[in-house]
Design an enzyme around this catalytic site. Structure first.
Site, mmCIF file in Angstrom:
data_model
loop_
_atom_site.group_PDB
_atom_site.id
_atom_site.type_symbol
_atom_site.label_atom_id
_atom_site.label_comp_id
_atom_site.label_asym_id
_atom_site.label_seq_id
_atom_site.Cartn_x
_atom_site.Cartn_y
_atom_site.Cartn_z
ATOM 1 N N HIS A 1 5.333 17.853 5.526
ATOM 2 C CA HIS A 1 6.257 18.108 4.431
ATOM 3 C C HIS A 1 7.680 17.647 4.694
ATOM 4 C CE1 HIS A 1 7.093 22.791 4.638
ATOM 5 N NE2 HIS A 1 7.611 22.181 5.652
ATOM 6 N N GLU B 1 0.842 -1.191 0.000
ATOM 7 C CA GLU B 1 0.000 0.000 0.000
ATOM 8 C C GLU B 1 0.875 1.237 0.000
ATOM 9 O OE1 GLU B 1 -2.446 -0.651 3.433
ATOM 10 O OE2 GLU B 1 -0.960 0.091 4.813
#
Ligand code: ADP
Ligand code: MG
Lengths: 289, 373
Positions: A248, A210
């Site tokens: 991020h 996944e």
């Protein structure tokens, strides 16, 4: 043959008296697993059905001779339970618990690093050698004993779906296991691929990955170099939008990797038969294996 | 869980990580009051949303007078701020951080996060800090140094020195920097962070190191042992559907457009028989049983509209799809969005959804008592 669990597995269940622990212990026993002991601190001396309960793993192992532990302990205490089992010398630990803090798992992983123990999970459905031994929460009857296919997956429910389709195609399984969906887990894809490659009865492998991390990319590279048996792959999360739930700085660590498409491309490049539509996985397996 | 910059800076100060003086303000009047207490200009007015990239999006402004603080705060509060992290629909700003403006000599980058592959905490740092760190990571990754810390050992002096020398920290600021890093690591571990990030970490002309920006993400699995952090939760910043789902302990992620969810399996959830959802029940039925999920239902007329009116991250995306026609009866989840994924995945992918999603819904509903054999 099979990998990691078989008729010789003597199972100990940590958290055996809890609701989930009780339910799934009974399911495992019903499937034929040899459950020799349970552990719940403070409930030593009691019994769960016919299974003796002990206060700690070391005692359970000494008195009942368990060689495998299945953990149903709630998240705040699960890391402790894994380390207790490892310290007691249990060879195989299967942790089902979902929601263990990452910080705890990092400690566990480093703690068991140099110990002769294999951890499967956490946050996984467990492992089953159909017809012999089930250590986990998967639906037993979906499986078809006798091999010849090994199944390894990062997902739980997707594993059941894959197995179901294999069984419907008349394809049996040697061993099926989920390695868990947490960022830090014990056994990884490569460990399982290596074991399936070495297992004479396994002639092919299904690998379900996944999005996130780069375990699939690494596994693909490993397959190219070391696995001679055919591998069918599937990656869940093709439709997940990029960026969701990814900090991020996380994006910096992995660069461009972690997307479903990236994983699919890596797998294809390494000779894996990638299935892009889960509904047809069984048919693909029938044609490949 | 994400928290705001002003909350993160509160944590920083608590742990001895220097940050500029400042306070949160919900109105221009409050902003002026904060500025007056700071006693000196310039003052910086910063939009507080759960996303970065505010500087480039116009959410960080420099004020040179009290009057300007009020004007800028008035402009920023209530604005719809679009950054590369909010998505095209942006995020409404409800509060600002008013803080000292600093005299920046150099902008550095510093973060700590768990590295899943090595099971270590990795410190990442770069001399090329500031608003373009994403580009640095993509184009010149060698400019980012990484130092791994064994979680059982914890941070040591040599880790800090390795980072400091890697960043060319001037000798005069060395001691302050290593102290800051050690304290940041302590914060990271003790509050179960999944990320602490300072971008920029600034070097001032007088050799001080100060966290100008502060990002802290907390591992939601660990929140049970951080009640004080839970107070920081700001549901205004979250998707309303996700907030509602979380009230029922459901792990739901709105992907925009229609209903979809993250699988919630493993753990202590009981799996279900694979055949059941396909044969005996239309998955939509599961939506009907829960208001949060019902509203997220796949493109069904009026109820779909409802979920399109909110400011969810996938809002624009969703409206586009709902316009595209009635729900596909056999399909769960949104129509494939051909704008976002130009390569276009058509019907060949619908099998994926048809089979996978019912498990999601079943697992999500937590129908644990169902027998599967
Ligand atoms: N207190 C401050 N004093 C001076 N400049 C600042 C201050 N806060 C922010 N800045 C400037 O604004 C830029 C963007 O602010 P930052 O907090 O990093 O927001 P974001 O990362 O969301 O863009 C910084 O790189 C810095 O140059
Ligand atoms: Mg910044």
């Amino acid at each position: 043959m099979s990998i990691f669990v078989d008729n010789n597995t003597r199972l100990l269940v940590q958290g055996i008296t809890g609701r989930e622990g009780q339910f799934h212990t009974r399911q495992c026993i019903e499937y034929g697993t040899n459950v020799v002991a349970g552990v719940t601190p403070g409930k030593g001396g009691q019994k769960m059905d016919d299974v003796p309960v002990f206060n700690c793993v070391a005692e359970a192992r000494a008195k009942a001779g368990a060689n495998c532990a299945m953990i149903f302990v709630p998240p705040p205490f699960a890391a402790d339970a894994i380390m207790e089992a490892a310290d007691a010398g249990v060879e195989l630990i299967v942790c089902i618990t979902e929601g263990i803090p990452v910080m705890d798992m990092m400690k566990v992983k480093n703690y068991i690093k140099n110990k002769p123990v294999r951890l499967i999970g956490p946050n996984c459905p467990g492992i089953i050698t159909p017809g012999e031994c089930k250590v986990g929460i998967m639906p037993g009857p979906t499986h078809k004993p006798g091999g010849p296919i090994g199944v390894v997956s990062r997902s739980g429910t997707l594993t059941y779906e894959v197995v179901h389709q294999l069984t419907q195609q008349g394809i049996g399984q040697t061993t099926c296991l989920g390695i868990g969906g947490d960022p830090v887990n014990g056994t990884n894809f490569i460990d399982c691929l290596e074991a399936f490659q070495a297992d004479d009865d396994t002639t092919g492998i299904v690998m379900v990955g996944e999005i996130g991390g780069d375990a699939e990319e690494k596994a693909a590279a490993f397959i190219k170099e070391n696995v001679t048996k055919p591998v069918v792959g599937f990656i869940a999360g093709l439709t997940a939008p990029p960026g969701r739930r990814m900090g991020h700085a996380g994006a910096i660590v992995s660069g461009g990797s972690g997307t479903a498409q990236g994983k699919i491309d890596a797998m294809k490049a390494c000779g894996i038969h990638v299935c892009e539509n889960l509904g047809t996985l069984g048919e693909l397996c029938a044609s490949v294996f | 869980m994400k928290i705001h910059e002003y909350q993160a800076k509160e944590l920083y100060r608590k742990y001895g990580v220097p940050a500029p003086e400042g306070s949160v303000a919900f109105t221009p009047d409050e902003a002026r009051a904060v500025a007056e207490k700071l006693g000196g200009y310039p003052v910086v007015v910063k939009a507080q949303i759960h996303a970065g990239g505010r500087g480039k999006g116009g959410g960080v402004k420099l004020a040179k007078s009290l009057e300007e603080v009020g004007t800028l705060a008035g402009e920023i509060i209530g604005m719809n701020l679009v950054t590369h992290q909010t998505g095209p629909q942006g995020q409404t700003v409800r509060k600002v951080l008013v803080e000292q403006g600093l005299n920046i000599a150099k902008e550095l980058y510093l973060s700590i996060l768990p590295d899943r592959a090595t099971a270590t905490n990795v410190i990442m740092a770069s001399e090329a800090g500031g608003m373009d760190i994403e580009a640095v990571a993509a184009d010149t990754p060698e400019k980012i140094i990484k130092v791994h810390v064994d979680p059982l050992l914890g941070i040591q002096g040599y880790h800090c020195r390795q980072v400091a020398f890697g960043l060319n920290i001037p000798v005069a600021a060395m001691k302050e920097f290593t102290k800051l890093l050690a304290n940041l690591y302590k914060l990271f571990v003790q509050t179960d962070c999944s990320l602490v990030e300072i971008n920029p970490l600034v070097l001032t002309a007088d050799d001080r190191v100060i966290a100008l920006d502060a990002k802290v993400d907390i591992d939601s699995n660990a929140l049970y042992r951080h009640k004080e952090i839970l107070e920081y939760r700001d549901t205004d910043e979250e998707d309303p559907l996700e907030v509602e789902a979380s009230e029922y302990n459901l792990n739901y992620i709105n992907l925009g457009g229609g209903g979809k969810c993250r699988r919630r399996d493993g753990g202590e959830r009981v799996p279900h028989h694979p055949q059941r959802p396909q044969r005996q029940r239309h998955p939509d039925q599961h939506f009907r049983r829960h208001p949060a999920l019902r509203r997220a239902g796949p493109g069904r007329g009026g109820s779909g509209q409802e979920s399109g009116s909110e400011s969810t991250r996938g809002g624009a995306h969703g409206r586009h799809q709902r316009g595209s026609g009635p729900a596909h009866p056999g399909r769960i989840g949104p129509e494939p969005d051909h704008r976002q994924e130009p390569e276009g995945r058509g019907p060949e992918n619908s099998g994926d959804r048809r089979i996978v999603s019912p498990f999601c819904f079943l697992a999500l509903m937590g129908e644990r008592e169902q027998k599967y054999n």
